[in-house]
Motif scaffolding. Structure first.
Motif, PDB file in Angstrom:
ATOM      1  N   LEU A  75      16.868   5.772  -2.175  1.00 25.21           N
ATOM      2  CA  LEU A  75      15.468   5.362  -2.416  1.00 25.21           C
ATOM      3  C   LEU A  75      14.969   4.249  -1.507  1.00 25.21           C
ATOM      4  O   LEU A  75      15.539   3.301  -1.478  1.00 25.21           O
ATOM      5  N   VAL A  76      13.878   4.705  -0.915  1.00 28.17           N
ATOM      6  CA  VAL A  76      13.313   3.743  -0.050  1.00 28.17           C
ATOM      7  C   VAL A  76      12.018   3.254  -0.402  1.00 28.17           C
ATOM      8  O   VAL A  76      11.174   4.458  -0.707  1.00 28.17           O
ATOM      9  N   VAL A  77      11.642   1.991  -0.612  1.00 30.12           N
ATOM     10  CA  VAL A  77      10.563   1.502  -1.151  1.00 30.12           C
ATOM     11  C   VAL A  77      10.012   0.476   0.188  1.00 30.12           C
ATOM     12  O   VAL A  77      10.362  -0.499   0.336  1.00 30.12           O
ATOM     13  N   SER A  78       8.823   0.957   0.776  1.00 28.94           N
ATOM     14  CA  SER A  78       8.426   0.453   2.018  1.00 28.94           C
ATOM     15  C   SER A  78       6.959   0.274   2.105  1.00 28.94           C
ATOM     16  O   SER A  78       6.057   1.142   1.946  1.00 28.94           O
ATOM     17  N   PRO A  79       6.529  -0.919   2.685  1.00 27.09           N
ATOM     18  CA  PRO A  79       5.018  -1.214   2.863  1.00 27.09           C
ATOM     19  C   PRO A  79       4.740  -0.153   4.053  1.00 27.09           C
ATOM     20  O   PRO A  79       5.548   0.426   4.817  1.00 27.09           O
ATOM     21  N   GLU A  80       3.425  -0.020   4.239  1.00 24.01           N
ATOM     22  CA  GLU A  80       2.818   0.750   5.483  1.00 24.01           C
ATOM     23  C   GLU A  80       2.391  -0.278   6.712  1.00 24.01           C
ATOM     24  O   GLU A  80       1.867  -1.355   6.033  1.00 24.01           O
ATOM     25  N   TYR A  81       2.863  -0.146   7.673  1.00 27.14           N
ATOM     26  CA  TYR A  81       2.354  -0.937   8.948  1.00 27.14           C
ATOM     27  C   TYR A  81       1.519  -0.151   9.847  1.00 27.14           C
ATOM     28  O   TYR A  81       2.178   0.855  10.440  1.00 27.14           O
ATOM     29  N   ASN A  82       0.309  -0.323   9.655  1.00 24.79           N
ATOM     30  CA  ASN A  82      -0.547   0.275  10.929  1.00 24.79           C
ATOM     31  C   ASN A  82      -0.255   1.943  10.596  1.00 24.79           C
ATOM     32  O   ASN A  82      -0.008   2.554  11.726  1.00 24.79           O
ATOM     33  N   GLY A  83      -0.078   2.445   9.538  1.00 24.83           N
ATOM     34  CA  GLY A  83      -0.226   3.624   9.135  1.00 24.83           C
ATOM     35  C   GLY A  83       1.183   4.370   9.220  1.00 24.83           C
ATOM     36  O   GLY A  83       1.529   5.532   9.378  1.00 24.83           O
ATOM     37  N   SER A  84       2.373   3.313   9.482  1.00 26.62           N
ATOM     38  CA  SER A  84       3.492   3.952   9.630  1.00 26.62           C
ATOM     39  C   SER A  84       4.426   3.197   8.993  1.00 26.62           C
ATOM     40  O   SER A  84       4.153   2.509   8.062  1.00 26.62           O
ATOM     41  N   ILE A  85       5.820   2.995   9.271  1.00 29.49           N
ATOM     42  CA  ILE A  85       6.793   2.129   8.639  1.00 29.49           C
ATOM     43  C   ILE A  85       7.254   1.154   9.441  1.00 29.49           C
ATOM     44  O   ILE A  85       7.116   1.048  10.415  1.00 29.49           O
ATOM     45  N   ARG A 130      -0.116   6.830   4.184  1.00 31.93           N
ATOM     46  CA  ARG A 130       0.162   7.355   5.453  1.00 31.93           C
ATOM     47  C   ARG A 130       1.593   6.852   5.830  1.00 31.93           C
ATOM     48  O   ARG A 130       2.228   7.787   6.481  1.00 31.93           O
ATOM     49  N   GLY A 131       1.841   5.571   5.513  1.00 33.76           N
ATOM     50  CA  GLY A 131       3.363   5.263   5.752  1.00 33.76           C
ATOM     51  C   GLY A 131       4.278   6.110   5.157  1.00 33.76           C
ATOM     52  O   GLY A 131       5.386   6.415   5.855  1.00 33.76           O
ATOM     53  N   LEU A 132       4.094   6.504   4.112  1.00 32.58           N
ATOM     54  CA  LEU A 132       5.096   7.504   3.087  1.00 32.58           C
ATOM     55  C   LEU A 132       5.150   8.921   3.961  1.00 32.58           C
ATOM     56  O   LEU A 132       6.271   9.322   3.811  1.00 32.58           O
ATOM     57  N   MET A 133       4.025   9.618   4.608  1.00 24.14           N
ATOM     58  CA  MET A 133       4.113  10.589   5.347  1.00 24.14           C
ATOM     59  C   MET A 133       5.126  10.529   6.371  1.00 24.14           C
ATOM     60  O   MET A 133       5.960  11.327   6.710  1.00 24.14           O
TER      61      MET A 133
END
Ligand code: FNR
Length: 191
Positions: A75-85, A130-133
């Motif tokens: 499981l990865v739980v992550s913020p989005e930075y400028n539309g990515s990871i 968007r980061g999740l995509m």
């Protein structure tokens, strides 16, 4: 027992994603998983460089790879930075994707054939969608099966109670459903 690794893509003190990861860990354990939390802040992971890899594979990169290799799912739980990871997370994923020992170039032993789930909390109204995509695409590239269920927490700064619980019922339910499905798919793929 199904083993699930959990990684938060932020090491910020008070991180909304670390808070979400903590809630997800509780639901994974409630559904019977054995959870290993990977604290990226506790690992010394230099930015990936081919020379480093060839001359002195960082011990913590090897440790990360070993921990992930022992899991049935991730499981990865992550913020989005400028539309990515965030680079912190991408760098960790990249290190653990590298072959070691006698492995061939595309062994991907930390990831191949395993299940993954993704979640994101962010300040924006889109909740890190968007980061999740990108994260879904990256995890698929390293040969994981990323389940369709995912969780986004928009306006994360206003989403939590002071005790770290989520205020709204819907994301609580979605975290639970996603945790349960991740375990089910991870167990099935582990066969
Ligand atoms: C952000 N943030 C952000 N938020 C978002 O929804 N979409 C975005 O593209 C970005 N981009 C972005 C870039 C950089 C470099 C930073 C530092 C931040 C804001 C982000 O959602 C916010 O900082 C979260 O609080 C980060 O998650 P943690 O650390 O609370 O888990």
């Amino acid at each position: 027992m199904t083993k699930i690794g959990v990684i938060a893509g932020s090491v910020r003190k008070g991180s909304f994603n670390k808070m979400l990861a903590k809630l997800a860990v509780a639901r994974l354990e409630a559904h019977g998983a054995v959870v290993t939390e990977v604290d990226l802040g506790a690992l010394e992971l230099p930015i990936y460089a081919a020379e480093l890899e060839a001359d002195n594979f960082p011990p913590d990169a090897l440790r990360l790879k070993q921990i992930l290799s022992e899991q049935d799912g991730l499981l990865v739980v992550s913020p989005e930075y400028n539309g990515s990871i965030p680079p912190l997370l991408k760098n960790a994923i990249d290190w653990a994707s590298r072959p070691t020992g006698d492995e061939g170039m595309i062994a991907l032993t930390a990831y191949r054939g395993k299940a993954a789930a993704i979640m994101s909390a962010s300040l924006s109204p889109f909740g890190g969608m968007r980061g999740l995509m990108h994260l879904r695409q990256i995890l698929t590239t390293v040969q994981m099966t990323v389940i369709p269920d995912q969780v986004v927490i928009p306006a994360a700064h206003a989403a939590y109670e002071s005790d770290g619980q989520l205020k709204d019922e819907l994301p609580v339910t979605l975290v639970d459903i996603t945790a349960a499905r991740l375990i089910k798919v991870a167990a099935a793929l582990a066969g």
